[in-house]
Enzyme design. Structure first.
Site, mmCIF file in Angstrom:
data_model
loop_
_atom_site.group_PDB
_atom_site.id
_atom_site.type_symbol
_atom_site.label_atom_id
_atom_site.label_comp_id
_atom_site.label_asym_id
_atom_site.label_seq_id
_atom_site.Cartn_x
_atom_site.Cartn_y
_atom_site.Cartn_z
ATOM 1 C CD GLU A 172 -2.969 -0.752 0.117
ATOM 2 O OE1 GLU A 172 -3.417 0.265 -0.379
ATOM 3 O OE2 GLU A 172 -3.591 -1.825 -0.042
ATOM 4 C CG ASP A 218 -6.443 5.916 -5.199
ATOM 5 O OD1 ASP A 218 -6.069 5.713 -6.770
ATOM 6 O OD2 ASP A 218 -6.602 4.782 -4.721
#
Length: 179
Positions: free
Chosen positions: A42, A51
């Site tokens: 991650e 994102d």
């Protein structure tokens, strides 16, 4: 990254192939190992970012946390780790709710499946062929399903392909099956 994962797998192999001795101790070990596994995939970002890989862009922080995140949010590395551990505990619990036999599996299986569930969401995981195979007792078949989850926004993502390959390898090796 690959060398790091090879070292990580070597160091955790004994722990991950062991069956939990107790539900509480087993869950704590699974969550600690899952945090170690998930973190490098991650990546840690202490300031919120948008994102854009998600089908609908979403504010994200730390190790992929999206719940309640908004522009300008900042966290310390310690807060990020706590957030990750809490999120992983929730995802492991949700996965266990739809797959009650999960805690009886080797820790490597639990780590791999919890990692993927953290990434794809509990709803998607619980409704998947992977979970159906595991419920039927075909844990190796379930592990082999992990490689199918390498897309975001309908497009194959190399990082997801690599992550799923690592999860699948961990899952199968914990079962004593050659990947």
């Amino acid at each position: 990254m690959l060398q790091f994962l090879v070292r990580l797998f070597a160091g955790l192999r004994a722990m991950l192939t062991a069956r939990p001795k107790s539900a509480a101790g087993g869950a704590a070990a699974v969550l600690a190992a899952t945090a170690l596994f998930v973190g490098p995939w991650e990546g840690e970002r202490t300031e919120a970012y948008l994102d854009r890989i998600a089908s609908s862009p979403v504010w994200t922080v730390c190790y992929g946390e999206t719940k309640g995140v908004k522009r300008g949010d900042r966290y310390t590395p310690e807060q990020c780790l706590t957030m990750l551990q809490q999120s992983l505990a929730g995802y492991h619990a949700q996965l266990t709710a739809c797959l009650p036999a999960l805690p009886s599996q080797p820790q490597g299986v639990q780590v791999a499946l919890t990692s993927s569930t953290y990434n794809v969401g509990a709803g998607a995981a619980c409704g998947s062929t992977l979970v159906k195979l595991a419920r039927a007792g075909d844990w190796a078949g379930a592990c082999r399903q992990l490689s199918r989850w390498d897309k975001a926004g309908g497009k194959q993502i190399r990082g997801l392909t690599n992550r799923r390959a690592a999860e699948q390898r961990l899952c199968l090796e914990a079962l004593g099956v050659k990947p």
